[in-house]
Enzyme design. Structure first.
Site, mmCIF file in Angstrom:
data_model
loop_
_atom_site.group_PDB
_atom_site.id
_atom_site.type_symbol
_atom_site.label_atom_id
_atom_site.label_comp_id
_atom_site.label_asym_id
_atom_site.label_seq_id
_atom_site.Cartn_x
_atom_site.Cartn_y
_atom_site.Cartn_z
ATOM 1 N N VAL A 104 -2.533 3.880 -7.781
ATOM 2 C CA VAL A 104 -1.087 3.742 -7.988
ATOM 3 C C VAL A 104 -0.491 4.879 -8.823
ATOM 4 O O VAL A 104 0.580 4.727 -9.398
ATOM 5 C CB VAL A 104 -0.694 2.349 -8.557
ATOM 6 C CG1 VAL A 104 -1.039 1.250 -7.574
ATOM 7 C CG2 VAL A 104 -1.344 2.085 -9.911
ATOM 8 N N TYR A 133 0.041 6.492 -16.116
ATOM 9 C CA TYR A 133 0.874 6.279 -14.919
ATOM 10 C C TYR A 133 2.153 5.496 -15.237
ATOM 11 O O TYR A 133 3.034 5.390 -14.382
ATOM 12 C CB TYR A 133 0.101 5.539 -13.817
ATOM 13 C CG TYR A 133 -1.191 6.198 -13.358
ATOM 14 C CD1 TYR A 133 -1.537 7.481 -13.752
ATOM 15 C CD2 TYR A 133 -2.067 5.519 -12.518
ATOM 16 C CE1 TYR A 133 -2.724 8.067 -13.338
ATOM 17 C CE2 TYR A 133 -3.248 6.106 -12.091
ATOM 18 C CZ TYR A 133 -3.571 7.370 -12.516
ATOM 19 O OH TYR A 133 -4.750 7.945 -12.096
ATOM 20 N N TRP A 168 -11.416 10.142 -6.516
ATOM 21 C CA TRP A 168 -9.952 10.174 -6.597
ATOM 22 C C TRP A 168 -9.464 11.308 -5.696
ATOM 23 O O TRP A 168 -10.217 12.225 -5.378
ATOM 24 C CB TRP A 168 -9.416 10.250 -8.011
ATOM 25 C CG TRP A 168 -9.607 11.448 -8.895
ATOM 26 C CD1 TRP A 168 -10.471 11.533 -9.961
ATOM 27 C CD2 TRP A 168 -8.884 12.694 -8.887
ATOM 28 N NE1 TRP A 168 -10.335 12.752 -10.587
ATOM 29 C CE2 TRP A 168 -9.363 13.480 -9.960
ATOM 30 C CE3 TRP A 168 -7.878 13.228 -8.083
ATOM 31 C CZ2 TRP A 168 -8.883 14.773 -10.237
ATOM 32 C CZ3 TRP A 168 -7.394 14.508 -8.364
ATOM 33 C CH2 TRP A 168 -7.899 15.257 -9.429
ATOM 34 N N LYS A 222 -4.077 6.315 -2.214
ATOM 35 C CA LYS A 222 -2.734 5.865 -2.609
ATOM 36 C C LYS A 222 -1.797 5.926 -1.409
ATOM 37 O O LYS A 222 -1.773 6.915 -0.661
ATOM 38 C CB LYS A 222 -2.210 6.772 -3.716
ATOM 39 C CG LYS A 222 -0.798 6.439 -4.149
ATOM 40 C CD LYS A 222 0.157 7.564 -3.837
ATOM 41 C CE LYS A 222 1.589 7.150 -4.016
ATOM 42 N NZ LYS A 222 2.527 8.242 -3.708
ATOM 43 N N ASN A 282 -13.617 12.193 -14.308
ATOM 44 C CA ASN A 282 -13.597 13.655 -14.446
ATOM 45 C C ASN A 282 -14.711 14.194 -15.335
ATOM 46 O O ASN A 282 -14.584 15.280 -15.894
ATOM 47 C CB ASN A 282 -12.228 14.109 -14.988
ATOM 48 C CG ASN A 282 -11.106 13.738 -14.063
ATOM 49 O OD1 ASN A 282 -11.106 14.135 -12.899
ATOM 50 N ND2 ASN A 282 -10.161 12.921 -14.525
HETATM 51 P P1 NAD Z 1 -4.659 10.812 -2.314
HETATM 52 O O1 NAD Z 1 -5.661 11.850 -1.983
HETATM 53 O O2 NAD Z 1 -5.017 9.377 -2.239
HETATM 54 O O3 NAD Z 1 -3.407 11.130 -1.412
HETATM 55 C C1 NAD Z 1 -2.298 10.291 -1.416
HETATM 56 C C2 NAD Z 1 -1.303 10.813 -0.390
HETATM 57 O O4 NAD Z 1 -1.915 10.863 0.906
HETATM 58 C C3 NAD Z 1 -0.127 9.837 -0.240
HETATM 59 O O5 NAD Z 1 0.872 10.123 -1.174
HETATM 60 C C4 NAD Z 1 0.293 10.107 1.170
HETATM 61 O O6 NAD Z 1 1.119 11.243 1.182
HETATM 62 C C5 NAD Z 1 -0.995 10.449 1.869
HETATM 63 N N1 NAD Z 1 -1.572 9.314 2.630
HETATM 64 C C6 NAD Z 1 -2.103 8.142 2.159
HETATM 65 N N2 NAD Z 1 -2.599 7.422 3.158
HETATM 66 C C7 NAD Z 1 -2.384 8.122 4.298
HETATM 67 C C8 NAD Z 1 -2.672 7.898 5.671
HETATM 68 N N3 NAD Z 1 -3.326 6.811 6.074
HETATM 69 N N4 NAD Z 1 -2.299 8.845 6.554
HETATM 70 C C9 NAD Z 1 -1.665 9.973 6.155
HETATM 71 N N5 NAD Z 1 -1.364 10.242 4.883
HETATM 72 C C10 NAD Z 1 -1.734 9.329 3.963
HETATM 73 O O7 NAD Z 1 -4.062 11.223 -3.756
HETATM 74 P P2 NAD Z 1 -3.925 10.618 -5.197
HETATM 75 O O8 NAD Z 1 -2.857 9.604 -5.292
HETATM 76 O O9 NAD Z 1 -3.845 11.781 -6.088
HETATM 77 O O10 NAD Z 1 -5.333 9.904 -5.496
HETATM 78 C C11 NAD Z 1 -5.548 8.535 -5.265
HETATM 79 C C12 NAD Z 1 -5.644 7.767 -6.560
HETATM 80 O O11 NAD Z 1 -6.675 8.316 -7.380
HETATM 81 C C13 NAD Z 1 -4.405 7.850 -7.455
HETATM 82 O O12 NAD Z 1 -3.337 7.052 -6.994
HETATM 83 C C14 NAD Z 1 -4.980 7.433 -8.776
HETATM 84 O O13 NAD Z 1 -5.106 6.026 -8.837
HETATM 85 C C15 NAD Z 1 -6.351 8.093 -8.742
HETATM 86 N N6 NAD Z 1 -6.369 9.410 -9.434
HETATM 87 C C16 NAD Z 1 -7.170 9.541 -10.520
HETATM 88 C C17 NAD Z 1 -7.219 10.752 -11.196
HETATM 89 C C18 NAD Z 1 -8.085 10.902 -12.393
HETATM 90 O O14 NAD Z 1 -7.949 11.910 -13.105
HETATM 91 N N7 NAD Z 1 -8.976 9.962 -12.676
HETATM 92 C C19 NAD Z 1 -6.453 11.847 -10.753
HETATM 93 C C20 NAD Z 1 -5.640 11.675 -9.646
HETATM 94 C C21 NAD Z 1 -5.625 10.467 -8.980
#
Ligand code: NAD
Length: 278
Positions: A19, A47, A181, A226, A134
């Site tokens: 999220v 977040y 992630w 996400k 990380n």
């Molecule tokens: P992600 O790689 O999950 O990409 C999300 C994007 O992909 C969406 O905004 C959308 O544009 C697209 N998408 C999603 N489903 C799709 C589908 N079925 N078809 C086409 N496009 C699609 O990117 P994210 O949000 O950066 O990573 C996921 C989660 O990881 C985050 O929401 C968060 O909870 C976590 N996260 C953690 C860290 C960390 O430092 N621990 C960093 C970044 C993200």
């Protein structure tokens, strides 16, 4: 929803809803996800949506114990006292008296002291599982030198361009659950147009997104894609009904660029600067 068993026996749903950047007016997407099969939410203090997650769980009609909640300690809250205080604030926002999984968000300075505080929380039963995000192998080894509690999860950037194979071996050997992630490279790394992944999608009558998610699961990597769109939320759950063969797994392995789309977790300047972000 299928589970991975963490090293302490706690089941964690293989797929969760990430999220990050889900805004207040998008709460309906979380409710929809929970009502259509998602049982895990990945949030973080950073977040600024822990309260919304709590509200969405209530509105979904599910009980608290039906949903696996992950939240994370932000970089400005490292050190024993600050960690304990930040944890209580997260729980208050989440309107719960325990977290299923509490992660150190980044290996900032003082992460060893923070981990000791998280160990206390774990020993008191305030968190069902404890982990990090990380962390490189070097940082996990450093933690190991100072603590008896081995993290149960390491959540790291992982996708076909950043496969983390060396780290994955280390995590597997130490019974640390690898969690990806950014499985889609945030949707902006052109992964969806990668020709070989598109070829596999056509072969299995899936989308490229589903091939990417399934590839992670087939490597025993947990995922937290996400989305706020019901069609994509549904699509991202429907990834269990096909298997990539060894040759296909090998060919995806060859797509690895061994890079990062984000900063190096050993970059001390980033870690220091990020501690001023709230
Ligand atoms: P992600 O790689 O999950 O990409 C999300 C994007 O992909 C969406 O905004 C959308 O544009 C697209 N998408 C999603 N489903 C799709 C589908 N079925 N078809 C086409 N496009 C699609 O990117 P994210 O949000 O950066 O990573 C996921 C989660 O990881 C985050 O929401 C968060 O909870 C976590 N996260 C953690 C860290 C960390 O430092 N621990 C960093 C970044 C993200």
């Amino acid at each position: 929803m299928e589970n991975f068993l963490l090293s302490n026996g706690v089941p964690m749903p293989k797929i969760g809803l990430g999220v990050y950047q889900v805004k207040e007016d998008q709460e309906d997407a979380i409710i929809w996800a929970l009502q259509h099969g998602y049982r895990r939410i990945d949030t973080a203090a950073l977040y600024h949506n822990e309260q919304m997650v709590a509200d969405a769980i209530k509105q979904s009609g599910l009980k608290r114990e039906d949903v696996f909640i992950t939240t994370k300690l932000w970089n400005s809250d490292h050190g024993r006292e600050k960690t304990l205080a930040a944890f209580e604030k997260s729980l208050a926002r989440l309107d719960t008296d325990y977290a299923d999984l509490y992660l150190i968000h980044w290996p900032s300075a003082h992460y060893v002291e923070s981990w000791q505080a998280i160990t206390e929380l774990y020993n008191k039963g305030r968190i069902r599982a404890a982990g990090v995000a990380n962390f490189t192998q070097k940082q996990l080894e450093e933690l190991d030198r100072h603590s008896d509690l081995v993290p149960m999860v390491d959540q790291v950037q992982t996708n076909p361009y950043i496969q983390q194979r060396g780290l994955h071996r280390y995590l597997t050997d130490h019974q640390i659950q690898h969690e990806a992630w950014g499985p889609f490279g945030h949707g902006n790394q052109n992964l969806f147009r990668q020709p070989y992944l598109m070829e596999l999608a056509a072969k299995y009558k899936k989308t490229t997104a589903q091939v990417i998610l399934h590839w992670n699961l087939q490597r025993d990597i947990a995922i937290i894609p996400k989305s706020v769109h019901p069609d994509r939320l549904q699509e991202n759950l429907d990834v269990f009904d096909f298997m990539l063969d060894d040759q296909e797994m090998d060919q995806i392995a060859s797509l690895d660029k061994h890079g990062r789309h984000f900063v190096d977790p050993e970059n001390k300047l980033f870690l220091w600067l990020s501690s001023f972000i709230h």
